[in-house]
Design an enzyme around this catalytic site. Structure first.
Site, mmCIF file in Angstrom:
data_model
loop_
_atom_site.group_PDB
_atom_site.id
_atom_site.type_symbol
_atom_site.label_atom_id
_atom_site.label_comp_id
_atom_site.label_asym_id
_atom_site.label_seq_id
_atom_site.Cartn_x
_atom_site.Cartn_y
_atom_site.Cartn_z
ATOM 1 N N LYS A 189 -20.400 32.216 -14.977
ATOM 2 C CA LYS A 189 -19.652 32.721 -15.912
ATOM 3 C C LYS A 189 -19.937 31.927 -17.300
ATOM 4 O O LYS A 189 -19.387 30.988 -17.400
ATOM 5 C CB LYS A 189 -18.149 32.971 -15.489
ATOM 6 N N PRO A 190 -20.903 32.479 -18.069
ATOM 7 C CA PRO A 190 -21.086 31.580 -19.142
ATOM 8 C C PRO A 190 -19.969 31.754 -20.380
ATOM 9 O O PRO A 190 -19.103 32.773 -19.919
ATOM 10 C CB PRO A 190 -22.228 32.224 -20.003
ATOM 11 N N GLU A 244 -7.763 21.253 -21.298
ATOM 12 C CA GLU A 244 -6.509 22.205 -21.083
ATOM 13 C C GLU A 244 -6.939 23.401 -19.913
ATOM 14 O O GLU A 244 -6.136 23.332 -18.874
ATOM 15 C CB GLU A 244 -6.237 22.819 -22.274
ATOM 16 N N LEU A 257 -7.671 24.846 -1.807
ATOM 17 C CA LEU A 257 -8.455 23.404 -1.511
ATOM 18 C C LEU A 257 -9.772 23.607 -1.530
ATOM 19 O O LEU A 257 -10.919 23.234 -0.587
ATOM 20 C CB LEU A 257 -7.975 23.304 0.282
ATOM 21 N N GLU A 263 -15.815 18.814 -15.806
ATOM 22 C CA GLU A 263 -16.491 18.124 -17.002
ATOM 23 C C GLU A 263 -15.691 18.621 -18.249
ATOM 24 O O GLU A 263 -15.922 19.742 -18.431
ATOM 25 C CB GLU A 263 -17.869 18.538 -17.221
ATOM 26 N N CYS A 297 -19.202 17.298 -26.516
ATOM 27 C CA CYS A 297 -18.241 16.416 -25.749
ATOM 28 C C CYS A 297 -18.618 15.018 -25.600
ATOM 29 O O CYS A 297 -17.507 14.330 -25.648
ATOM 30 C CB CYS A 297 -18.231 17.009 -24.218
ATOM 31 N N GLU A 395 -9.357 15.830 -29.647
ATOM 32 C CA GLU A 395 -10.755 15.943 -29.737
ATOM 33 C C GLU A 395 -10.877 17.139 -30.845
ATOM 34 O O GLU A 395 -10.207 18.286 -30.709
ATOM 35 C CB GLU A 395 -11.150 16.544 -28.313
ATOM 36 N N LYS A 465 -10.358 9.463 -16.630
ATOM 37 C CA LYS A 465 -8.993 9.772 -17.154
ATOM 38 C C LYS A 465 -9.156 11.357 -17.591
ATOM 39 O O LYS A 465 -9.493 12.207 -16.741
ATOM 40 C CB LYS A 465 -8.713 9.158 -18.439
HETATM 41 P P1 NAD Z 1 -13.018 26.432 -22.849
HETATM 42 O O1 NAD Z 1 -12.076 25.674 -21.774
HETATM 43 O O2 NAD Z 1 -12.228 27.051 -23.896
HETATM 44 O O3 NAD Z 1 -13.889 27.409 -21.990
HETATM 45 C C1 NAD Z 1 -14.713 26.898 -20.739
HETATM 46 C C2 NAD Z 1 -14.836 28.048 -20.180
HETATM 47 O O4 NAD Z 1 -13.634 28.346 -19.230
HETATM 48 C C3 NAD Z 1 -15.457 29.181 -20.708
HETATM 49 O O5 NAD Z 1 -16.538 29.894 -20.159
HETATM 50 C C4 NAD Z 1 -14.224 30.079 -20.827
HETATM 51 O O6 NAD Z 1 -14.375 31.652 -20.933
HETATM 52 C C5 NAD Z 1 -13.694 29.930 -19.433
HETATM 53 N N1 NAD Z 1 -12.307 30.185 -19.391
HETATM 54 C C6 NAD Z 1 -11.276 30.036 -20.252
HETATM 55 N N2 NAD Z 1 -10.072 30.468 -19.588
HETATM 56 C C7 NAD Z 1 -10.050 30.694 -18.376
HETATM 57 C C8 NAD Z 1 -9.406 30.898 -17.200
HETATM 58 N N3 NAD Z 1 -8.237 31.114 -17.435
HETATM 59 N N4 NAD Z 1 -9.804 30.633 -16.013
HETATM 60 C C9 NAD Z 1 -11.134 30.478 -15.917
HETATM 61 N N5 NAD Z 1 -11.995 30.056 -16.742
HETATM 62 C C10 NAD Z 1 -11.596 30.276 -18.024
HETATM 63 O O7 NAD Z 1 -14.025 25.581 -23.418
HETATM 64 P P2 NAD Z 1 -15.188 25.549 -24.900
HETATM 65 O O8 NAD Z 1 -14.308 25.760 -26.106
HETATM 66 O O9 NAD Z 1 -16.065 26.626 -24.387
HETATM 67 O O10 NAD Z 1 -15.735 24.466 -24.913
HETATM 68 C C11 NAD Z 1 -15.430 23.130 -25.468
HETATM 69 C C12 NAD Z 1 -14.748 22.197 -24.467
HETATM 70 O O11 NAD Z 1 -15.783 21.865 -23.651
HETATM 71 C C13 NAD Z 1 -14.523 20.760 -25.240
HETATM 72 O O12 NAD Z 1 -13.195 20.352 -24.901
HETATM 73 C C14 NAD Z 1 -15.604 19.840 -24.752
HETATM 74 O O13 NAD Z 1 -15.431 18.605 -24.643
HETATM 75 C C15 NAD Z 1 -16.038 20.442 -23.452
HETATM 76 N N6 NAD Z 1 -17.059 20.130 -22.754
HETATM 77 C C16 NAD Z 1 -17.227 19.199 -21.905
HETATM 78 C C17 NAD Z 1 -18.565 18.850 -21.362
HETATM 79 C C18 NAD Z 1 -18.701 17.743 -20.426
HETATM 80 O O14 NAD Z 1 -19.834 17.509 -19.609
HETATM 81 N N7 NAD Z 1 -17.606 16.841 -20.062
HETATM 82 C C19 NAD Z 1 -19.796 19.246 -21.792
HETATM 83 C C20 NAD Z 1 -19.393 20.217 -23.032
HETATM 84 C C21 NAD Z 1 -18.272 20.725 -23.418
#
Ligand code: NAD
Length: 491
Positions: A189-190, A244, A257, A263, A297, A395, A465
């Site tokens: 799911k993108p 979050e 489980l 990430e 990120c 962030e 963390k």
């Molecule tokens: P987001 O958490 O808003 O969304 C991420 C994905 O989760 C999306 O596909 C979204 O549709 C899905 N989603 C939203 N609500 C959901 C739910 N209730 N259940 C299941 N899936 C749900 O994040 P974003 O705004 O797309 O991306 C930015 C964030 O991602 C930043 O915090 C960034 O740091 C983080 N990020 C982390 C890494 C890493 O490798 N650690 C890499 C890239 C981005």
């Protein structure tokens, strides 16, 4: 040729993109409820196409297809799967222009960087896991009871992959390639804002010979994501996104489980010590916060500078950052494109307003760039904030750098570690002993010395963390898509 060399990059033009469907069981199909979602070009704010909006019924169909396809794919030899994955890498390279055009249109990424980073890395990820697909092995163990005892590594089953908006190609490939190499099926799911390249990759994987049902793509938002988290036919959740939503995803998967890879967010510090090579350090600092318009990120939005260099560094940075080309992602000379969606831009505006309210000094930037209706924000440097300011702690996920002075190595480490996040960190020094000493003390999944964002499919990355747990890339990721079985045969 310009100094940057970017004008030499082959140009691509804005593509016309047909409305997108779901990809389930090797077939393109509409969402069963016929829902659709607009896809916006962030450089104009205009709708460029629509994609199908999946709900729980579509996710169920995709998981069912994955379960059916999993067995035969898992029983193929690693060598056969390796051949298929290698073909994916070849096709990605052959269809590079298409991928660059679609990803740049969707995310607002400058075409030159998209070609050099996003698309090139995608091919490398498939190539790398094609190699590793043949290396999965168990071990024999000698134990006191007369027996033949051994372990084997088995795939998990169907993986639910949920990805964020900022690096759609790379972050989905970092899950799909190792999962498939290990013999799993995947439902991907993108992100709702940037779904287009996932559909193109579904086409490419099918062309490479990935059997129907082994990769399924369901475009949609939280509803589809939630359905994937909760589906009993999913054996692992590989999630990249905000802390979050990640916290919620981990808790939901935990109830059943299910193993997870999380990430999550980051807020890395870049430390410039008094013995740094300043020319190199400045380039690295700028790359660390403007790359991908700060929607990275592993970006380094917190600069910590030794007090003896503070004024000099601020002055050089202000001049250099003001000259970074911001503009149309399809202009080969552009280095910083628009933010990927309007809500990200308004979030940045909110934080810069807060910084001003708290007495922060905007050294450069600090405003939108009005250009063609797009979501542009000028790269911004802010000095004079306290360490506990939310502008420093949170962030922001935009092209904003805060700058703080420090006096001692201990203080630099304390400031660097002083947020809830722990994804990346970096330092600039010419003292080798200091490089190792400080790297060991930084609370981060990856530490870079004297450059920023040195990434490769062979180097594991992930957080500590509140930045999550589990690792992507490297053999570590391949293993995370397997389970160990022990067999003990009495002799
Ligand atoms: P987001 O958490 O808003 O969304 C991420 C994905 O989760 C999306 O596909 C979204 O549709 C899905 N989603 C939203 N609500 C959901 C739910 N209730 N259940 C299941 N899936 C749900 O994040 P974003 O705004 O797309 O991306 C930015 C964030 O991602 C930043 O915090 C960034 O740091 C983080 N990020 C982390 C890494 C890493 O490798 N650690 C890499 C890239 C981005």
């Amino acid at each position: 040729m310009t100094d940057s060399g970017l004008q030499d990059v082959p140009a691509v033009s804005r593509p016309h993109v047909e409305p997108g469907k779901l990809f389930i069981d090797g077939q393109w199909c509409e969402a069963h409820a016929k829902g659709r979602r607009d896809v916006i070009d962030p450089s104009t704010g205009k709708v460029v196409t629509t994609v199908a909006e999946a709900d729980a019924a579509d996710v169920d169909a995709a998981v069912t297809a994955g379960r059916r396809a999993f067995g035969p794919w898992a029983r193929m030899s690693g060598r056969e799967r390796a051949r298929v994955l290698h073909r994916v890498a070849d096709i990605v390279r052959r269809r590079e222009d298409e991928l660059v055009a679609v990803e740049s249109l969707d995310v607002g990424k400058p075409v030159s960087l998209c070609r050099a980073v996003d698309v090139a890395t995608t091919a490398e990820i498939y190539e790398y896991y094609s190699g590793l697909a043949q290396t999965l092995q168990g071990a024999t163990r000698q134990i006191p009871i007369p027996s033949h005892a051994y372990t084997s590594r088995e795939p998990l089953g169907v993986v639910g992959a949920i990805t964020p908006f900022n690096f759609p190609l790379i972050l989905s490939s970092a899950k799909i390639a190792p999962a498939l190499a290990a013999g799993n099926a995947v439902v991907h799911k993108p992100a709702e804002d940037t779904p287009l390249s996932a559909l193109l990759m579904a086409e490419i994987l099918a062309e490479a010979g990935v059997p129907g049902g082994v990769l399924n793509v369901v475009t949609g938002g939280a509803q589809a994501g939630e359905a994937l988290l909760r589906h009993p036919g999913i054996d692992k959740i590989a999630f990249t996104g905000s802390t979050e939503i990640g916290r919620h995803a981990a808790a939901t998967a935990g109830e059943a489980l299910k193993p997870v890879t999380m990430e999550l967010g980051g807020n890395a510090a870049q430390i410039v010590f008094e013995d740094a090579d300043l020319d190199k350090a400045i380039g690295s600092v700028i790359k660390g916060f403007v790359f991908n318009t700060g929607q990275f990120c592993m970006g380094g939005p917190r600069l910590l500078v030794h007090r003896s260099l503070y004024d000099t560094v601020l002055e050089i940075l202000a001049g250099a950052v003001a000259g970074v080309p911001v503009g149309d992602p399809f202009d080969p000379a552009t280095v910083v494109g628009p933010m990927a969606a309007e809500r990200h831009l308004t979030k940045v505006e909110r934080y810069v307003r807060l910084a001003r309210d708290q007495g922060g000094r905007v050294v450069t930037g600090g405003e939108r760039l009005e250009l063609g209706g797009g979501y542009y924000y000028r790269p911004t440097i802010i000095a004079g904030l306290d360490d506990d300011s939310r502008v420093v702690q949170d962030e922001i996920f935009g092209p904003v750098l805060t700058v703080q002075p420090f006096d001692t190595e201990d203080e630099a480490v304390e400031l660097a570690n002083g947020t809830p996040y722990g994804l990346a960190a970096g330092l600039q020094t010419t003292d080798l002993a200091r490089a190792h000493r400080v790297a060991a003390r930084l609370e981060a999944g990856i530490v870079w010395v004297n450059d920023w964002a040195m990434l490769d499919p062979a180097i594991p990355f992930g957080g500590v963390k509140q930045s999550g747990y589990g690792r992507e890339y490297g053999p570590e990721a391949l293993e995370s898509y397997t389970k160990v079985k022990s067999v003990v045969i009495a002799l």
